[in-house]
Each structure stands twice: as C-alpha cells, then as structure tokens.
Design a protein around this motif. Structure first.
Motif, PDB file in Angstrom:
ATOM      1  N   ALA A   1     -23.404  46.629 -17.493  1.00  7.56           N
ATOM      2  CA  ALA A   1     -22.016  47.253 -17.246  1.00  7.56           C
ATOM      3  C   ALA A   1     -21.068  47.795 -18.602  1.00  7.56           C
ATOM      4  N   HIS A   2     -20.374  48.968 -18.214  1.00  5.70           N
ATOM      5  CA  HIS A   2     -19.271  49.402 -18.906  1.00  5.70           C
ATOM      6  C   HIS A   2     -18.178  48.640 -18.932  1.00  5.70           C
ATOM      7  N   GLY A   3     -17.778  47.860 -19.794  1.00  4.64           N
ATOM      8  CA  GLY A   3     -16.211  46.706 -19.716  1.00  4.64           C
ATOM      9  C   GLY A   3     -16.318  47.219 -21.162  1.00  4.64           C
ATOM     10  N   LEU A   4     -14.885  46.816 -21.302  1.00  2.00           N
ATOM     11  CA  LEU A   4     -13.969  46.466 -22.784  1.00  2.00           C
ATOM     12  C   LEU A   4     -15.033  45.765 -23.634  1.00  2.00           C
ATOM     13  N   ALA A   5     -15.514  44.694 -22.705  1.00  2.00           N
ATOM     14  CA  ALA A   5     -16.366  43.120 -23.974  1.00  2.00           C
ATOM     15  C   ALA A   5     -17.070  44.463 -24.541  1.00  2.00           C
ATOM     16  N   ASN A   6     -17.748  45.090 -23.117  1.00  2.00           N
ATOM     17  CA  ASN A   6     -19.142  45.565 -24.615  1.00  2.00           C
ATOM     18  C   ASN A   6     -18.342  46.820 -25.257  1.00  2.00           C
ATOM     19  N   ALA A   7     -18.038  47.177 -25.681  1.00  2.00           N
ATOM     20  CA  ALA A   7     -17.661  47.683 -27.332  1.00  2.00           C
ATOM     21  C   ALA A   7     -18.536  49.181 -27.281  1.00  2.00           C
ATOM     22  N   LEU A   8     -18.548  49.538 -26.249  1.00  2.00           N
ATOM     23  CA  LEU A   8     -19.025  51.040 -26.167  1.00  2.00           C
ATOM     24  C   LEU A   8     -18.446  52.072 -27.089  1.00  2.00           C
ATOM     25  N   ASP A   9     -17.601  51.568 -27.000  1.00  2.00           N
ATOM     26  CA  ASP A   9     -16.247  52.846 -28.110  1.00  2.00           C
ATOM     27  C   ASP A   9     -17.744  53.201 -29.017  1.00  2.00           C
ATOM     28  N   SER A  10     -17.561  52.114 -29.930  1.00  2.00           N
ATOM     29  CA  SER A  10     -18.548  51.341 -31.041  1.00  2.00           C
ATOM     30  C   SER A  10     -19.806  52.337 -31.517  1.00  2.00           C
ATOM     31  N   LEU A  11     -20.732  52.544 -30.100  1.00  2.00           N
ATOM     32  CA  LEU A  11     -22.081  52.898 -29.621  1.00  2.00           C
ATOM     33  C   LEU A  11     -21.366  54.242 -30.056  1.00  2.00           C
ATOM     34  N   LEU A  12     -20.684  55.244 -29.314  1.00  2.00           N
ATOM     35  CA  LEU A  12     -20.405  56.530 -29.528  1.00  2.00           C
ATOM     36  C   LEU A  12     -19.329  57.150 -30.961  1.00  2.00           C
ATOM     37  N   ASP A  13     -18.457  56.297 -31.187  1.00  2.00           N
ATOM     38  CA  ASP A  13     -18.309  56.615 -32.836  1.00  2.00           C
ATOM     39  C   ASP A  13     -19.275  57.235 -33.439  1.00  2.00           C
ATOM     40  N   ALA A  14     -20.448  55.448 -33.477  1.00  2.00           N
ATOM     41  CA  ALA A  14     -22.265  55.821 -33.999  1.00  2.00           C
ATOM     42  C   ALA A  14     -22.775  57.190 -33.891  1.00  2.00           C
ATOM     43  N   ALA A  15     -22.903  57.770 -32.795  1.00  2.00           N
ATOM     44  CA  ALA A  15     -23.172  58.954 -31.891  1.00  2.00           C
ATOM     45  C   ALA A  15     -22.362  59.986 -32.735  1.00  2.00           C
ATOM     46  N   ALA A  16     -21.411  59.688 -32.888  1.00  2.00           N
ATOM     47  CA  ALA A  16     -20.526  60.906 -32.857  1.00  2.00           C
ATOM     48  C   ALA A  16     -20.800  61.366 -34.443  1.00  2.00           C
ATOM     49  N   THR A  17     -21.112  60.972 -35.775  1.00  2.00           N
ATOM     50  CA  THR A  17     -21.340  60.478 -36.946  1.00  2.00           C
ATOM     51  C   THR A  17     -22.861  61.359 -36.577  1.00  2.00           C
ATOM     52  N   MET A  18     -23.729  61.113 -35.724  1.00  2.00           N
ATOM     53  CA  MET A  18     -24.997  61.492 -35.748  1.00  2.00           C
ATOM     54  C   MET A  18     -25.504  62.407 -35.058  1.00  2.00           C
ATOM     55  N   ARG A  19     -24.908  62.961 -34.761  1.00  2.00           N
ATOM     56  CA  ARG A  19     -24.757  64.553 -34.204  1.00  2.00           C
ATOM     57  C   ARG A  19     -26.118  65.081 -34.042  1.00  2.00           C
ATOM     58  N   SER A  20     -26.149  65.326 -36.016  1.00  2.00           N
ATOM     59  CA  SER A  20     -27.350  66.810 -36.089  1.00  2.00           C
ATOM     60  C   SER A  20     -28.771  65.631 -36.593  1.00  2.00           C
ATOM     61  N   GLU A  21     -28.476  64.277 -36.381  1.00  2.00           N
ATOM     62  CA  GLU A  21     -30.157  63.501 -36.373  1.00  2.00           C
ATOM     63  C   GLU A  21     -30.280  63.908 -34.943  1.00  2.00           C
ATOM     64  N   LEU A  22     -32.292  63.548 -34.698  1.00  2.00           N
ATOM     65  CA  LEU A  22     -32.450  63.082 -33.704  1.00  2.00           C
ATOM     66  C   LEU A  22     -32.652  61.723 -32.918  1.00  2.00           C
ATOM     67  N   PHE A  23     -31.715  61.950 -32.325  1.00  2.00           N
ATOM     68  CA  PHE A  23     -31.397  60.556 -31.450  1.00  2.00           C
ATOM     69  C   PHE A  23     -30.770  60.957 -30.470  1.00  2.00           C
ATOM     70  N   SER A  24     -30.855  60.377 -29.037  1.00  2.00           N
ATOM     71  CA  SER A  24     -30.173  61.069 -27.216  1.00  2.00           C
ATOM     72  C   SER A  24     -29.683  59.399 -27.182  1.00  2.00           C
ATOM     73  N   PHE A  25     -28.603  59.234 -26.714  1.00  2.00           N
ATOM     74  CA  PHE A  25     -28.595  58.109 -26.373  1.00  2.00           C
ATOM     75  C   PHE A  25     -27.517  58.508 -24.408  1.00  2.00           C
ATOM     76  N   VAL A  26     -28.192  57.391 -24.652  1.00  2.00           N
ATOM     77  CA  VAL A  26     -28.213  57.389 -22.520  1.00  2.00           C
ATOM     78  C   VAL A  26     -27.660  55.949 -22.475  1.00  2.00           C
ATOM     79  N   LEU A  27     -25.988  56.465 -21.670  1.00  2.00           N
ATOM     80  CA  LEU A  27     -25.814  54.863 -20.797  1.00  2.00           C
ATOM     81  C   LEU A  27     -25.762  54.757 -19.544  1.00  2.00           C
ATOM     82  N   VAL A  28     -26.716  53.626 -19.300  1.00  2.00           N
ATOM     83  CA  VAL A  28     -26.754  53.322 -17.351  1.00  2.00           C
ATOM     84  C   VAL A  28     -26.065  52.492 -17.236  1.00  2.00           C
ATOM     85  N   GLY A  29     -25.401  52.535 -16.204  1.00  2.00           N
ATOM     86  CA  GLY A  29     -24.606  51.532 -15.541  1.00  2.00           C
ATOM     87  C   GLY A  29     -23.318  51.655 -15.009  1.00  2.00           C
TER      88      GLY A  29
END
Length: 411
Positions: free
Chosen positions: A238-266
C-alpha cells in the motif's frame, strides 16, 4: 462449526486485499467448518470491486460463502470513508435477524479494521446464541489519532472509542494480530484470559508454485536495471501515509549516482502524490507501477535484491506490527531492509535483513549500502532464514487452527 466472519474490507484471491479473512476462512472450510464472510462492495484496499445489482449479493469463492453489501464509493480517509463505514454497519444491523436466522452461526467474528462492526456482530451473536469474537487489525481510535492527527474529541473518534470499549467488555474472545496489545486492552476492560495473538501469515503451497508473469513494462524495467548492474530495491504494498514512502524517496534522491534501482509497486491514497514527486524531482532511479495480482507477487519478489518496508515513526507501533507484505517478503526469500521502530522486530527475530531508524533517509541509504556490500551467498542465507521463520508457525493452516480451536468458544 458455522463461522460468520464480518470484515468490511475482506477480499479474495480474485478481488485482492484484504487476504487475511480469505485465507483463514479457506483453512476453516478445509477443516470441515462452514464459513460466511460478510464484506462491503467498495474498499480502498481492493484491486477489483465486486459488481452486482441490488443491495446484497451472494457468491461462493473456494468453498467460502461471501455476502457483499452495496456501499458508496469513496476516496481517501475523509467523510466519504466514514459514510461508507456507516452504510455497511447500518445494513448489517438491519439484517441481523436475517443473518442469524439464515445461517445460525456458532461463532460471529467482528474483524473490520475499525471496531464499530462489533455492535451488529453482537446483535447477530445474541440472536443466534453464538459466541462473539473481536479481531484487532489496527488499534482504533488510536490509529487515526496518532497517524492522522485526529482529535480525541472528534465525534468519529468518540464513536470508535465506545466501540472498542464495548468489544473489550462484551466479546467472548479477542484475537489480535499485534503482539504487544496486552496493557492497552486491559485499560479498556478486557480480561487477558480472553486475548489470543494470531499474526498474519502465508500459504506455503502458493509459494511452491511458479508465479504468473509480470506485465511487460514492469518486467522490462527490472531486466534493464539488472542489465545495468543495479541493485534492485522493491517495495510492494500500500502507498499510504503510514508507509512513510517519502523517506525512501529521500534516500533515493541522495543515491542518484549509485547503482541502485528503486521499484515501487502498489496502490493507495498517496500514490499519485508520490508519482508527482518522482517526476518533479527527476528521480530517474525510481519507478512506480500499479498494484499487481496476487499470483504475480512471488515473481516480482524473486527479482528483488532487497525488499523494503517502512512505517511512520509514531508511538502507535509500540503495540507491535504484523504486516502482510513482510510475510510475503520473507516467504519469497528476500533480504529485507526494515525502517520501522515498533514493539517487535520480525526482521531481526528472523535474521533475514537489517533494521534501521524509521523515517530516516540517511539510515535507509546506509542500510542499503550495507546490504549491497554483502556477498550474494550471505544475502541468500539471510533470505532463507526469513523463509524458515514464516513457513512453520506463520503458515495460514496453522494460524487458522489456532484461531479456531484455542479460543473460548471451543467449549
């Protein structure tokens, strides 16, 4: 026994979430019991809403008799959802005599996320001389108070509180998915001899079969990320407030130059906003896809290098957690990064990943780097520990037997 299970948000393998009522009911049916699930036609967690004419619709799914009550459409957690809840409970109360007479249940389970279904459930149980069970998914009214900031004096919250108090005093048994609710339930009038902890679970036979193929766009995206040598981090749920997905996006923003791919499904109330944020901030290392059928979940998770789960950092989770998605992650043999602070920590208990501070982008990023630094054999061993953790005591048939036969209604 004849078991009447009331869950506003009950789903099925055909309709999507919630799956817990479906799996428990199917286990009871296979054990020789007769089960009816009463649910609403409109649910914010369902992938497919049942379609029918008239006020009520009956159908059989995998030996389970479903009764759907027509309820109004709604979006989000505002007045529309409250009206939807009221419409369901009013219809149940109005049909209490009919449900008691037609089915003659031995047990009535009030299992909606909110507690107000305890009132029609109590009436049905009394008319049928049946035992009454209250099942706790989330602690309402604490959940809307602590997660959504609602006032304890709000009329809706006051009604929730009256219902919770009524359930604690009147139910013959209380079943909780949350493992640390004891003190809270005592405060609201429950004798702990009537409390039983039954967490979420998995069905091993589903994971022993090959999953269905993913949609081409999703499969191609993951294949491309792997081809580029990226670590695939998947969030499925679920993509809801309780799931705090903004924090994951914040982390992804700091890792743009690293070899990570973030996939959100739901799906969920926050999905559109999160998609807009991804576009506006040009988070090219993040992709979102809509909810997928249950039979594709194992296929999706088999492609994950790391499965992510997070929750808001709020006092509410001191009562413990039992998320469906975490059971799926473990059953898929995924290494898990958990950004949750709660009364229990299944990831650490299982040894299937690492836990970091909730709602902390730096902690999430560092946790992902730590897991990426492990060799493939070490990550595989961690994933297998998670699978072992859920295969036995968290299998739905085991949980269903516990729920059905250890509560006081067994005589």
């Amino acid at each position: 026994m004849k078991i009447l299970l009331i869950n506003h948000y009950a789903g099925s393998i055909q309709h999507g979430m919630e799956y817990r009522p479906y799996y428990l009911a199917r286990g009871w049916v296979r054990a020789g019991h007769t089960v009816r699930i009463v649910a609403a036609s409109q649910s914010h967690v369902g992938s497919i809403q049942p379609e029918f004419a008239g006020r009520r619709h009956d159908e059989v799914i995998d030996g389970i008799n479903y009764i759907w009550y027509r309820t109004p459409r709604y979006r989000g957690n505002g007045a529309g959802r409250a009206f939807n809840i009221a419409a369901f409970c009013v219809q149940l109360m109005r049909d209490a005599k009919r449900l008691a007479r037609e089915f003659e249940p031995d047990v009535v389970v009030a299992s909606s996320t909110y507690p107000m279904d305890i009132w029609p459930a109590h009436r049905i149980a009394r008319l049928a001389s049946a035992k009454l069970v209250h099942e706790v998914h989330d602690l309402w009214p604490l959940s809307p108070i602590e997660l959504n900031g609602m006032s304890s004096k709000h009329p809706f919250i006051m009604v929730c509180q009256m219902a919770e108090d009524f359930a604690c005093r009147r139910a013959d048994a209380v079943v909780s998915m949350l493992p640390k609710v004891h003190d809270h339930m005592v405060e609201h009038g429950l004798d702990l001899s009537r409390l039983h902890i039954v967490p979420n679970g998995v069905l091993s036979e589903e994971w022993d079969q090959e999953g269905d193929a993913l949609a081409p766009a999703l499969a191609q995206h993951i294949a491309q990320a792997r081809g580029e040598g990226r670590m695939v981090v998947i969030y499925a749920g679920a993509h809801g407030l309780a799931n705090a997905l903004d924090s994951l996006l914040d982390a992804a923003a700091t890792m743009r130059s690293e070899l990570f791919s973030f996939v959100l499904v739901g799906s969920g109330t926050e999905r559109d906003r999160l998609k807009e944020r991804i576009v506006s901030e040009s988070l090219s290392n993040v992709a979102t896809f809509g909810a997928i059928p249950k039979r594709q979940i194992s296929t999706l998770l088999s492609a994950a290098d790391v499965a992510y789960i997070g929750l808001q950092r709020v006092p509410l989770f001191r009562f413990g957690i039992a998320p469906d998605k975490l059971m799926d992650y473990m059953m898929a043999g995924c290494v898990v990064l958990s950004a949750i602070e709660a009364g229990n920590d299944p990831v650490m208990e299982a040894g299937c990943g690492i836990s970091v501070q909730a709602e902390s982008a730096p902690a999430i990023a560092e946790g992902l780097r730590t897991l990426a630094g492990l060799n493939a054999e070490t990550r595989r061993a961690m994933g297998l520990r998670g699978r072992d953790y859920v295969r036995g005591p968290h299998a739905w048939p085991v949980l269903g037997m516990y729920a059905a036969f250890t509560a006081p209604w067994d005589g």
